[in-house]
Design a protein around this motif. Sequence first.
Motif, PDB file in Angstrom:
ATOM      1  N   ILE C  83       0.838  -1.206   0.000  1.00  0.00           N
ATOM      2  CA  ILE C  83       0.000   0.000   0.000  1.00  0.00           C
ATOM      3  C   ILE C  83       0.869   1.251   0.000  1.00  0.00           C
ATOM      4  CG2 ILE C  83      -1.603   1.333   1.412  1.00  0.00           C
ATOM      5  CD1 ILE C  83      -2.866  -1.282   2.268  1.00  0.00           C
ATOM      6  N   ARG C  84       1.945   1.205   0.821  1.00  0.00           N
ATOM      7  CA  ARG C  84       2.820   2.349   0.974  1.00  0.00           C
ATOM      8  C   ARG C  84       3.534   2.641  -0.361  1.00  0.00           C
ATOM      9  NH1 ARG C  84       7.306   0.583   4.464  1.00  0.00           N
ATOM     10  NH2 ARG C  84       5.666   0.262   5.971  1.00  0.00           N
ATOM     11  N   GLY C  85       3.520   3.874  -0.751  1.00  0.00           N
ATOM     12  CA  GLY C  85       4.191   4.237  -1.993  1.00  0.00           C
ATOM     13  C   GLY C  85       3.303   4.073  -3.197  1.00  0.00           C
ATOM     14  N   ARG C  86       2.328   3.167  -3.078  1.00  0.00           N
ATOM     15  CA  ARG C  86       1.461   2.927  -4.215  1.00  0.00           C
ATOM     16  C   ARG C  86       0.112   3.624  -4.035  1.00  0.00           C
ATOM     17  NH1 ARG C  86       0.900  -2.811  -7.213  1.00  0.00           N
ATOM     18  NH2 ARG C  86       0.082  -1.908  -9.127  1.00  0.00           N
ATOM     19  N   GLN C  87      -0.534   3.352  -2.904  1.00  0.00           N
ATOM     20  CA  GLN C  87      -1.829   4.001  -2.665  1.00  0.00           C
ATOM     21  C   GLN C  87      -1.727   5.156  -1.691  1.00  0.00           C
ATOM     22  OE1 GLN C  87      -5.222   1.352  -2.290  1.00  0.00           O
ATOM     23  NE2 GLN C  87      -3.820  -0.351  -2.562  1.00  0.00           N
ATOM     24  N   VAL C  88      -0.743   5.077  -0.808  1.00  0.00           N
ATOM     25  CA  VAL C  88      -0.503   6.159   0.148  1.00  0.00           C
ATOM     26  C   VAL C  88       0.960   6.553   0.009  1.00  0.00           C
ATOM     27  CG1 VAL C  88      -0.594   6.857   2.549  1.00  0.00           C
ATOM     28  CG2 VAL C  88      -2.150   5.105   1.732  1.00  0.00           C
ATOM     29  N   LEU C 113       8.464   3.027 -10.028  1.00  0.00           N
ATOM     30  CA  LEU C 113       7.609   2.456 -11.061  1.00  0.00           C
ATOM     31  C   LEU C 113       7.998   1.014 -11.350  1.00  0.00           C
ATOM     32  CD1 LEU C 113       7.678   5.590 -13.313  1.00  0.00           C
ATOM     33  CD2 LEU C 113       5.652   4.672 -12.170  1.00  0.00           C
ATOM     34  N   ARG C 114       9.312   0.763 -11.350  1.00  0.00           N
ATOM     35  CA  ARG C 114       9.756  -0.611 -11.617  1.00  0.00           C
ATOM     36  C   ARG C 114       9.303  -1.534 -10.508  1.00  0.00           C
ATOM     37  NH1 ARG C 114      14.490   1.854 -13.390  1.00  0.00           N
ATOM     38  NH2 ARG C 114      15.558   1.346 -11.472  1.00  0.00           N
ATOM     39  N   ARG C 115       9.419  -1.035  -9.276  1.00  0.00           N
ATOM     40  CA  ARG C 115       9.092  -1.906  -8.156  1.00  0.00           C
ATOM     41  C   ARG C 115       7.585  -2.157  -8.052  1.00  0.00           C
ATOM     42  NH1 ARG C 115      10.138   0.410  -2.644  1.00  0.00           N
ATOM     43  NH2 ARG C 115      12.115   0.971  -3.581  1.00  0.00           N
ATOM     44  N   HIS C 116       6.797  -1.048  -8.113  1.00  0.00           N
ATOM     45  CA  HIS C 116       5.371  -1.203  -7.865  1.00  0.00           C
ATOM     46  C   HIS C 116       4.590  -1.604  -9.108  1.00  0.00           C
ATOM     47  CE1 HIS C 116       5.145  -0.157  -3.706  1.00  0.00           C
ATOM     48  NE2 HIS C 116       5.793   0.961  -3.888  1.00  0.00           N
ATOM     49  N   GLU C 117       5.047  -1.179 -10.276  1.00  0.00           N
ATOM     50  CA  GLU C 117       4.251  -1.440 -11.468  1.00  0.00           C
ATOM     51  C   GLU C 117       4.962  -2.339 -12.456  1.00  0.00           C
ATOM     52  OE1 GLU C 117       2.600   2.247 -12.877  1.00  0.00           O
ATOM     53  OE2 GLU C 117       1.424   2.387 -11.027  1.00  0.00           O
ATOM     54  N   GLY C 118       6.171  -2.771 -12.101  1.00  0.00           N
ATOM     55  CA  GLY C 118       6.890  -3.716 -12.940  1.00  0.00           C
ATOM     56  C   GLY C 118       7.231  -3.188 -14.318  1.00  0.00           C
ATOM     57  N   LEU C 119       7.453  -1.900 -14.436  1.00  0.00           N
ATOM     58  CA  LEU C 119       7.801  -1.337 -15.743  1.00  0.00           C
ATOM     59  C   LEU C 119       9.233  -1.702 -16.117  1.00  0.00           C
ATOM     60  CD1 LEU C 119       6.316   2.279 -15.842  1.00  0.00           C
ATOM     61  CD2 LEU C 119       5.294   0.116 -16.522  1.00  0.00           C
ATOM     62  N   SER C 120       9.521  -1.743 -17.409  1.00  0.00           N
ATOM     63  CA  SER C 120      10.891  -1.940 -17.878  1.00  0.00           C
ATOM     64  C   SER C 120      11.656  -0.634 -17.680  1.00  0.00           C
ATOM     65  CB  SER C 120      10.885  -2.296 -19.357  1.00  0.00           C
ATOM     66  OG  SER C 120      10.452  -1.169 -20.101  1.00  0.00           O
ATOM     67  N   SER C 121      12.985  -0.693 -17.784  1.00  0.00           N
ATOM     68  CA  SER C 121      13.792   0.506 -17.580  1.00  0.00           C
ATOM     69  C   SER C 121      13.404   1.608 -18.543  1.00  0.00           C
ATOM     70  CB  SER C 121      15.269   0.178 -17.769  1.00  0.00           C
ATOM     71  OG  SER C 121      15.692  -0.659 -16.750  1.00  0.00           O
ATOM     72  N   ALA C 122      13.229   1.239 -19.819  1.00  0.00           N
ATOM     73  CA  ALA C 122      12.916   2.255 -20.834  1.00  0.00           C
ATOM     74  C   ALA C 122      11.558   2.877 -20.555  1.00  0.00           C
ATOM     75  CB  ALA C 122      12.939   1.622 -22.226  1.00  0.00           C
ATOM     76  N   ARG C 168       0.290   7.189  -8.790  1.00  0.00           N
ATOM     77  CA  ARG C 168      -1.051   7.773  -8.639  1.00  0.00           C
ATOM     78  C   ARG C 168      -1.719   7.338  -7.346  1.00  0.00           C
ATOM     79  NH1 ARG C 168      -3.873   9.855 -13.096  1.00  0.00           N
ATOM     80  NH2 ARG C 168      -2.383  10.371 -14.713  1.00  0.00           N
ATOM     81  N   PRO C 169      -1.148   7.724  -6.211  1.00  0.00           N
ATOM     82  CA  PRO C 169      -1.732   7.330  -4.929  1.00  0.00           C
ATOM     83  C   PRO C 169      -3.062   8.037  -4.729  1.00  0.00           C
ATOM     84  CG  PRO C 169      -0.067   8.998  -4.580  1.00  0.00           C
ATOM     85  CD  PRO C 169      -0.021   8.657  -6.042  1.00  0.00           C
ATOM     86  N   SER C 170      -3.919   7.461  -3.904  1.00  0.00           N
ATOM     87  CA  SER C 170      -5.173   8.156  -3.631  1.00  0.00           C
ATOM     88  C   SER C 170      -5.045   9.026  -2.384  1.00  0.00           C
ATOM     89  CB  SER C 170      -6.328   7.176  -3.482  1.00  0.00           C
ATOM     90  OG  SER C 170      -5.932   6.092  -2.690  1.00  0.00           O
ATOM     91  N   LEU C 171      -3.927   8.862  -1.656  1.00  0.00           N
ATOM     92  CA  LEU C 171      -3.703   9.724  -0.490  1.00  0.00           C
ATOM     93  C   LEU C 171      -2.239  10.155  -0.472  1.00  0.00           C
ATOM     94  CD1 LEU C 171      -4.601  10.964   2.234  1.00  0.00           C
ATOM     95  CD2 LEU C 171      -3.963   8.807   3.311  1.00  0.00           C
TER      96      LEU C 171
END
Lengths: 311, 291, 327
Positions: C83-88, C113-122, C168-171
């Motif tokens: 939750i931390r970093g992602r929603q709050v 972004l890589r950690r929470h959303e699994g995006l590639s480096s690019a 895009r956290p909600s808080l």
Amino acid sequence: MLLETHDLHVRFSTQNGALHAVDGVSLGVGRGESVGLVGESGCGKSTLAKAVLRLLPVAAGRVLFDGQDVGTLSARDLQPLRRRMQIVFQDPFGSLNPRHTVESILTAPLVVHGLGDRQERRRRVEEIVGQVGLSSSALSRYPHEFSGGQRQRIGIARALILKPDLVICDEPVSALDLSIQAQILNLLVGMKRALGLSYLFISHDLSVVRFISDRVLVMYLGRIVESAAGDDLWQAPLHPYTRALMQAVPDPARRRQAPALSGDLPSPENVPPGCRFHPRCPLATEICRRQDPAFRELRPQHAVACHHAEA
Amino acid sequence: MAATVETSGIAPVGRRALRAFLRNPTAIVGSLFLAFVAMLSLMAPWLYPEDPLSMVARPFLWPGQNPAFPLGTDSLGRDVTAGLVWGGRISLAVGLAATCLGVSFGIVVGSTAGYFGGRIDNLLVRLIEIFQTLPSFLLLVVLVAIAQPTIETVTFAIAIVTWPTVARLVRAEFRTLRERDFVTAARALGFGHIRIVMLEILPNALPPIIVTASVLVATAILMESALSFLGLSDPNLVSWGSMIGSSRELLRSAWYLSAIPGIAIVCTVLSINLIGDALNDALNPRSPGIE
Amino acid sequence: MASPLLDVRGLSVRFPTGSPVIDFGFHIEQGETVAVVGESGSGKSLTALAIMGLLPRRAAATGTIAFRGVDLLALPEKERRAIRGRQVAMVFQEPMTSLNPVMTVGRQIGEVLRRHEGLSSAAARARAIELLDLVRVADPHLRVDDYPHRLSGGMRQRVVIAIAVACRPSLLVADEPTTALDVTIQAQILDLLDRLRRDLAMALILITHDLGIVGQWADRVVVMYAGRKAEEASPHELLAHPVHPYTRGLLAASPRLSAGANYRQGPLEEIPGTIASAAGEPGCPFVPRCDLVQPSCRVAPPPLVELGGGRLVACPIAAVPEAVHAS
């Protein structure tokens, strides 16, 4: 005038060349007067304070204290002047030596200046401690045993123990909590009345400066851009920077309104040509990019450095 | 008006540090052992009034063979226990004296460089660097070889190779401390340079100096031992290093002759290092030992 | 009525040496800005850390912190981390120390972004540039490769905010986000936070000591004193008609630019003493500094009294209508 500076310049050498921290400042502080100096970080206000006290070398220009040129005095001749001008710092934690008791902090200036014998010194220390609102039981304690506000009282006592004429206050309440700020401001006003002090009061907080000052100077990137006496500055500011500063102070009357001033503070290492405010100025025109505006008196006791101040 | 002083009841820094130091078990162990060695060394003239270099018994008595010589005798029949006690005297004396000298000189140079800055600093830093780029033990050997190995020259030579460490440290401390507001305040009040250096800055720079000094004592003892081992010591005095040095050819037949002074060196140096670590914890304001 | 986005009830934070937050509560709705106001020692920052789950190990938090109906204090650490970093998310006071000095701005934003959303480096880098643009950093494609020390204080705080809103956290919890900044920059950062709140439909908890900021930017204000809630109101109500003696004292003690106070007209009103002076006393923590003390104040902390319109005051004088109107 008790204190005057004439076209004062202070420079630092950095890797990228000379940095003009103070770039031609002329100001005066009259006897018993309280002059506020407002500006943001990097504008050179603290550097100016240290240069006035000859704690930093002056590159050009003059500092006159009671008619004597502070810059050219020998260390020996400077000593009596040191007694008469003092400084109060912002950081109540860093400005007191953690290894000394309050008594030793306050006695040392008297010893250095050869004032009084042991008994007389003790009497003066007790007197000043009482005047700044601490009990004499504070004397045997160390700075870390006090709260921020109390430490600031000790710092003020140290500045006042030599009975100076001029005290430079360098952001003396910025590090304090709101409820403590009022205590310290009232103390400074009280001491000014009791000892007939003159203040050069440096702050970034306009509300505080408005409260404590008879006259206000606004500084931007090493220069004074506006100076006015009394309420004139607050009622009718002439410089767009002064106006922007005033609008940047949070005010419930401007709910959710965008700030007046965009852009970042330029670094004093990289002063824009022409008017130094022009990259951020909403009024800037061609002349501002080319020509440095002169500092001129537009109204009685109200001077400004802006090409468009009449507009 | 706020005349109330918060009575948090915290003792001054020194006393607080002492309390933190005394709470540390390794500090206690180190201090007790060092006190034991110091006491034996101080009492040497009474415990063993005779010259430790005189031959008192049959050579190669092993430890425990003769209760009169609990640690045995060496190849010339000299009492190892007496040598150990008298040698500790030399080791500790040289260690302490060399450290005092080196630290004092280092403080003078380092504080001058750090406080004044500018050209003086440049010059002194060059000097420090010259000494630090020379391999210190070689320099030590050369110095002692040139000046005849007496206890004074050994002490002096060790001080010469150790002061740059202290000077560097003191300079760095002074450079940060001189920018602090309380030092600026002192200058604004018209305090003289000596007063500012001695009373305002130095007390605040002391904790790391004390810690370094304690480690330097250990280093100095090791240096003295190494010199003596190489025979670069006063031939008329016994030291732990010279005891090991004179018995190194007998390492296979009478290893105890090297091992006993060796253990003495290791334990003493270790106890000093323990004290140094504990001092570091106690005097370092960021350590959890003190709030 | 739907439950609020975040509902803090009966929160206490205990250290071995004392309890800096005691029985504190407030709630925040979606898209709302709630300011938590207090001085140092009021417990406002610890409240923020408790919401984030970032309290020091020695501290124990009790009570409930319900986020979308789920009590965060009851969750295992692993789920809290999700939750931390992602929603709050949180923005700290000091932009200098909350950034890693040896990593480029782009990498630091991309890391989240890589950690929470699994995006590639690019992809993370491309998003980092978008985010820098979102927080109004000029020339984002150039700044993305800068190290923090190359940026001004205001720019650094924008980067910190970009990292906070990356998922895009909600808080968003902002702990004194402008205290270390200059006045003109402070206004820009507050404006930015408010814009992000609107554009990303975030709720914003603004922790501050500055009543002016509260008046300009908050929808609701909670005043904290010595770990407890002293007063809660809309900023307009609070600034125009403060009820709690502490709030009143604070307003009277701060010189306001618009009010034009000058020392020649007389001294500022003072709140005597310091926040620490009541430590260990059983009653209301404000008693030693209060000029309206009643016998009951010394016995137990006064309960919160509801004055209507969502207004709460922890002071017996709130029950006396004349006292409220006289202020």
